[in-house]
Every structure is written in C-alpha cells, then in structure tokens.
Design an enzyme around this catalytic site. Sequence first.
Site, mmCIF file in Angstrom:
data_model
loop_
_atom_site.group_PDB
_atom_site.id
_atom_site.type_symbol
_atom_site.label_atom_id
_atom_site.label_comp_id
_atom_site.label_asym_id
_atom_site.label_seq_id
_atom_site.Cartn_x
_atom_site.Cartn_y
_atom_site.Cartn_z
ATOM 1 N N HIS A 98 -31.986 -2.631 48.013
ATOM 2 C CA HIS A 98 -31.504 -2.413 49.392
ATOM 3 C C HIS A 98 -30.278 -3.273 49.683
ATOM 4 O O HIS A 98 -30.357 -4.497 49.675
ATOM 5 C CB HIS A 98 -32.616 -2.737 50.393
ATOM 6 C CG HIS A 98 -32.307 -2.281 51.790
ATOM 7 N ND1 HIS A 98 -32.183 -0.950 52.132
ATOM 8 C CD2 HIS A 98 -32.081 -2.969 52.935
ATOM 9 C CE1 HIS A 98 -31.907 -0.844 53.418
ATOM 10 N NE2 HIS A 98 -31.831 -2.057 53.929
ATOM 11 N N GLN A 104 -21.863 -5.872 55.146
ATOM 12 C CA GLN A 104 -22.399 -7.047 55.853
ATOM 13 C C GLN A 104 -22.139 -8.359 55.104
ATOM 14 O O GLN A 104 -22.241 -9.442 55.676
ATOM 15 C CB GLN A 104 -23.900 -6.852 56.123
ATOM 16 C CG GLN A 104 -24.147 -5.722 57.121
ATOM 17 C CD GLN A 104 -25.624 -5.418 57.357
ATOM 18 O OE1 GLN A 104 -26.487 -6.182 56.964
ATOM 19 N NE2 GLN A 104 -25.895 -4.293 57.994
ATOM 20 N N ARG A 131 -27.491 -8.027 65.471
ATOM 21 C CA ARG A 131 -26.962 -6.673 65.341
ATOM 22 C C ARG A 131 -25.635 -6.525 66.102
ATOM 23 O O ARG A 131 -24.759 -5.771 65.682
ATOM 24 C CB ARG A 131 -27.999 -5.657 65.852
ATOM 25 C CG ARG A 131 -27.683 -4.243 65.383
ATOM 26 C CD ARG A 131 -28.739 -3.241 65.796
ATOM 27 N NE ARG A 131 -28.619 -2.894 67.202
ATOM 28 C CZ ARG A 131 -29.097 -1.755 67.725
ATOM 29 N NH1 ARG A 131 -29.738 -0.897 66.970
ATOM 30 N NH2 ARG A 131 -28.964 -1.497 69.003
ATOM 31 N N HIS A 158 -31.937 6.659 58.544
ATOM 32 C CA HIS A 158 -31.821 5.247 58.935
ATOM 33 C C HIS A 158 -33.164 4.674 59.344
ATOM 34 O O HIS A 158 -33.591 3.630 58.857
ATOM 35 C CB HIS A 158 -30.802 5.062 60.076
ATOM 36 C CG HIS A 158 -30.666 3.626 60.480
ATOM 37 N ND1 HIS A 158 -31.482 3.030 61.411
ATOM 38 C CD2 HIS A 158 -29.854 2.646 60.023
ATOM 39 C CE1 HIS A 158 -31.155 1.739 61.521
ATOM 40 N NE2 HIS A 158 -30.174 1.489 60.689
ATOM 41 N N ARG A 184 -36.347 5.556 64.731
ATOM 42 C CA ARG A 184 -35.701 5.477 66.040
ATOM 43 C C ARG A 184 -34.339 6.163 66.048
ATOM 44 O O ARG A 184 -33.890 6.633 67.089
ATOM 45 C CB ARG A 184 -35.614 4.017 66.524
ATOM 46 C CG ARG A 184 -34.724 3.104 65.748
ATOM 47 C CD ARG A 184 -34.775 1.660 66.301
ATOM 48 N NE ARG A 184 -34.637 0.677 65.254
ATOM 49 C CZ ARG A 184 -33.495 0.291 64.727
ATOM 50 N NH1 ARG A 184 -32.357 0.781 65.158
ATOM 51 N NH2 ARG A 184 -33.461 -0.605 63.756
ATOM 52 N N HIS A 189 -35.505 2.753 56.685
ATOM 53 C CA HIS A 189 -35.983 1.495 57.273
ATOM 54 C C HIS A 189 -37.229 1.822 58.085
ATOM 55 O O HIS A 189 -37.249 2.829 58.791
ATOM 56 C CB HIS A 189 -34.981 0.955 58.300
ATOM 57 C CG HIS A 189 -33.718 0.411 57.756
ATOM 58 N ND1 HIS A 189 -32.493 0.732 58.287
ATOM 59 C CD2 HIS A 189 -33.461 -0.486 56.772
ATOM 60 C CE1 HIS A 189 -31.543 0.070 57.656
ATOM 61 N NE2 HIS A 189 -32.096 -0.666 56.721
ATOM 62 N N HIS A 230 -38.580 -2.700 54.335
ATOM 63 C CA HIS A 230 -39.221 -3.717 55.185
ATOM 64 C C HIS A 230 -40.727 -3.436 55.338
ATOM 65 O O HIS A 230 -41.520 -4.148 54.789
ATOM 66 C CB HIS A 230 -38.554 -3.869 56.560
ATOM 67 C CG HIS A 230 -37.089 -4.138 56.489
ATOM 68 N ND1 HIS A 230 -36.576 -5.205 55.790
ATOM 69 C CD2 HIS A 230 -36.015 -3.459 56.998
ATOM 70 C CE1 HIS A 230 -35.255 -5.185 55.882
ATOM 71 N NE2 HIS A 230 -34.894 -4.140 56.611
ATOM 72 N N ASP A 283 -30.286 -6.748 51.059
ATOM 73 C CA ASP A 283 -30.063 -6.260 52.422
ATOM 74 C C ASP A 283 -28.781 -6.796 53.083
ATOM 75 O O ASP A 283 -27.696 -6.300 52.811
ATOM 76 C CB ASP A 283 -31.319 -6.594 53.247
ATOM 77 C CG ASP A 283 -31.366 -5.861 54.572
ATOM 78 O OD1 ASP A 283 -30.420 -5.135 54.892
ATOM 79 O OD2 ASP A 283 -32.356 -6.021 55.311
#
Length: 452
Positions: free
Chosen positions: A54, A59, A82, A204, A207, A230, A267, A318
């Site tokens: 992952h 990032q 975030r 993703h 949600r 996720h 996760h 991640d």
Amino acid sequence: MKWWKVEKLYSDGKWLDTCFVNTDERGIIAKIQNEEPDSFESLGLVIPGFLNAHSHAFQYSMVGLSEHLPVGAKGDDFWSWRKVMYGLAGKINPDQLQAVATMLYSEMARMGFTSVAEFHYLHHNLDGKPYDNLGEMGQRLYAAAKEVGINITLLPVFYQRGDFKQEALPQQKRFISRTTVDYLKLLASLQVNDPLFSLGVCVHSLRAVSEGSVLEAFIDTDQNLPAHLHIAEQEKEVESCLKYLGKRPVQWLLDNLELSDRYNLVHATHLDEGENKQLAESGANVVICPTTEGNLGDGLFNLVEYIKAKGNFAIGTDGHFNLNPLEELRLLDYGQRLKLKKRNIMCLEGGQDSGEILFNATQKAGLLAMGIKDSRSLKVGDPFDVAVLNPEHPVLVGKAPKYLLSALIYSSDSSVFAGTIVAGNWVVNNGKHIKNREIADAFKKAQLELLK
Ligand SMILES: [Zn+2]
C-alpha cells in the site's frame, strides 16, 4: 545467463547454505546448485525482496509537515492531517509526481522492497478536468517504477463523492470518476505491457463510492485483477457506515461480496469479533500499515485473533513516514505485545518463531495484493527479486539460520541492506540506487517547487 554465489539463500521458506544460483536473460532462476561454476558474482545473505502492499507516492513529499499542532488547534487527528495532504494533492503536477515517486521507489528499493502496490487517486488536472491523456498521472507512476526498476501494481482508484451521501469537496476534484463507466475508462487507459507492470481494481472506500458502484467495480471487472479498498481505518467512518448502510463496513463487504483472496482490505483497524473471524475465514487479505496507522492515531488491528483464524495479512508503507519494512513488521508485532502485555503473541505452538511468521505471512499476502499468482520464494522458476543482506552486520554474525529472520526483523536497521536485485539486475548496490544522482536532482527540483 549469470551465476551468483550466495552465502545463505532463503529459498522456499528454508535457509540453504552456500549455493550457486543461475539466472536466465529474463532474470528467472534457472538452477540452484552446490557445484562451483567457472565465474560468478558473490552475494552475502539473500532473501526474497519485500512487497509493499500500500503506497500513495505523492505523500512522500509532505513527510514531516504535519507533526505539529496547527496554530489555534486544541487537538489533532487523521482529519487535520488530511487537510495538509489535500493542500499537496491540489498542486502537484505530472512532472513533480514522477520525480517524487521515482525518489520514493528508489528509497523503497534501498530498503529491500522489490514490488509496490500503488493506490493512485490523483487522476485529473489541477482544475479537476481529465488530462488529454486520461491516464497521464498513472502512467507517470509507472514511469517512476520503470526508471527505478521495481515491480509496480498500479491501482487506479474509483473515487466518486466526498462522503456517504455527500458531494465531493473542491479539494477532491482531481480524484473523481462520477460513474462506474467513467472509472472503467480510466482503468482501461492504464494498461501497460511490461513484466514489471500489473493492474488492479480499486475503490477508495465505502464512504467515497456508492454501494451500487462498489459492487459494479468489483464484480464487473476481470476477476483475475486484485481488488483493493481502504476500510474501517477510523471510528468515525464505522459510525457513518452504520448510519447510512446499516452495517459496519467490513460486515457490509462480507454480506454483499463473495470475499476471497482477490480482495485486499487496507487497514481494517476497527473490526468487531465476528468481522475479524469471518474476514480471516473468507481468505481475503488485510493490508496493515503500522507506522502510518501509528502516525495518524488510527488504532491497532486485532492481529492475534485474526492469526488464530488463519487470516492473510500484508504490510504497506502508505503515507511513507517510514520506508523500512523491518520497522513496519516490528511495530506490527510490538503494538500487539504492548496491548496484551505478552511476548511472541503470533506463535500459537511451541517451536514457532515470530520473525519467520511475520516474514512468511507478509510475503505470501503481499503477492495477493500485487495480484501475482506464482510463489516468488526464490525457487527455480521464480524471478530473482531479492534483498541482499550484509552477512557481517553484527546482529547476523554467528547466528544459526533459524534465528536469522528474527535477528533481522527485531534488531537490525537499514544498514543491513547491502543491495537489491530485481529480475536478475542490480537496482541498488552498496546501499545506493544505480541512478541515485539523476533521481536526487529531479526530486530536489520538484520539492523546492512544491514546498516553497
Ligand atoms: Zn491509504
């Protein structure tokens, strides 16, 4: 054809003493033998390369930027991190993404990773419109992996909305595919014919994509492609899922999809007992990202119960606060030991070894995450994708083979990695990537632009 002399080779789950490995022109192991060939290159200890299940490459640019309490804030959590991440996502261009990803992947290779699963959602231009070449950003990630020489499983992400029943935020405009058809077009634009490259299907999170679209994306696509999402990283997400879907996130997946070893749940931190057991029994894979979950204050996965039910688990770096797989594995175990106040919590029978369990389990499940069907365990027929370890490292010297993986995982640092070979070619040698200078220059230029 090339011959390698290996002092100790971890092949098919067993340590072999000094042996000679022959690789063909594609970097596949053709022979392993004790007889000495005419010429060879000497390696120290050799283990299969680590698999990073992952990654969000961009990032890496922002590590260190969110380790303070924002002015005026009273507390800090995932959601404020975030915000910083969205600031970067909103401005990084294709050249900068490629430069950051190339540096990141070269650093992963320096730490013994030979494969990465890239969970990629930065699809569109800065204004949110698709690039003329729909797959522009994903192709830049492939180009980065190619330049570095490591295997990439690209996971183009389906991202449809801001939250359950909420439109996307302006900061999310680069991520959005409105419909499953839009997403499938994006996926189709990212086919590359290269042995280093493979593709997966990716949502993703529950949600960010409607229930119907989640099912379409996973059911209407090639069932040979690994599927990632996720899930249950934050308690707030579990509460919202209960409110809008009437079930906890993993329970919803268990009830609506035939979970199998094709599915990779990233996760899965917040599971109740039933979810943990059913998930393990489904054969699906949990991708745990210990240092990122620690940094973001997500919580601890309940690994012990999951192992008892024979669940698959892999590791990922991640957000890339750390790139050393040994540190990920160690923290994964130590989190559990600290919580339970016990040692060797993964060993269910006498004689088992924690280091071996961690290494073997995460290698096996890492392959599931990459969608790789063969074993990659350094048997004849497997690619020679390896981490080369320094046999003179103090924690390895004099240790019987059965202790080597634990000495490596629990007590060594990154100086133990002497080099990395992918498909029979050196990628990192003497602790440096072979294109270190060019990669570093391009990265510095990108960082100076992004961080000014
Ligand atoms: Zn992630």
